[in-house]
Design a protein around this motif. Structure first.
Motif, mmCIF file in Angstrom:
data_model
loop_
_atom_site.group_PDB
_atom_site.id
_atom_site.type_symbol
_atom_site.label_atom_id
_atom_site.label_comp_id
_atom_site.label_asym_id
_atom_site.label_seq_id
_atom_site.Cartn_x
_atom_site.Cartn_y
_atom_site.Cartn_z
ATOM 1 N N ARG A 11 0.947 -1.230 0.101
ATOM 2 C CA ARG A 11 -0.071 -0.123 0.256
ATOM 3 C C ARG A 11 0.855 1.220 -0.054
ATOM 4 O O ARG A 11 0.610 2.259 -0.884
ATOM 5 N N GLU A 12 1.772 1.068 0.671
ATOM 6 C CA GLU A 12 2.768 2.551 0.813
ATOM 7 C C GLU A 12 3.492 2.605 -0.338
ATOM 8 O O GLU A 12 3.617 3.824 -0.762
ATOM 9 N N SER A 14 2.849 1.791 -3.357
ATOM 10 C CA SER A 14 1.950 2.221 -4.430
ATOM 11 C C SER A 14 1.769 3.683 -4.241
ATOM 12 O O SER A 14 1.723 4.280 -5.440
ATOM 13 N N HIS A 15 1.273 4.099 -3.002
ATOM 14 C CA HIS A 15 1.279 5.574 -2.776
ATOM 15 C C HIS A 15 2.543 6.553 -3.234
ATOM 16 O O HIS A 15 2.320 7.763 -3.609
ATOM 17 N N TRP A 43 2.371 8.615 9.059
ATOM 18 C CA TRP A 43 2.784 8.902 7.724
ATOM 19 C C TRP A 43 4.268 8.261 7.450
ATOM 20 O O TRP A 43 4.617 7.530 8.294
#
Length: 57
Positions: A11-12, A14-15, A43
């Motif tokens: 997820r991280e 990808s962002h 964050w």
């Protein structure tokens, strides 16, 4: 505030537009008063990101 270096999950990554497993700096902050937590945030930052802030005691 807590900080730790670790590998980015899917997820991280990808962002942040980085490969899964890339090193990141992850952090969490909590601001509270006598009644409890006002704000909580998490964050993460990609490699080669410089951060800083001014501190006045």
């Amino acid at each position: 505030m807590t900080l730790h270096g670790r590998a980015a999950d899917a997820r991280e990554a990808s962002h942040l537009a980085i490969p899964v497993g890339s090193p990141i700096l992850a952090g969490a902050h909590r601001w509270s008063d006598d009644e409890g937590v006002i704000e909580y945030g998490e964050w993460c930052l990609p490699p080669r990101m410089t951060i800083g802030y001014e501190y006045q005691p």
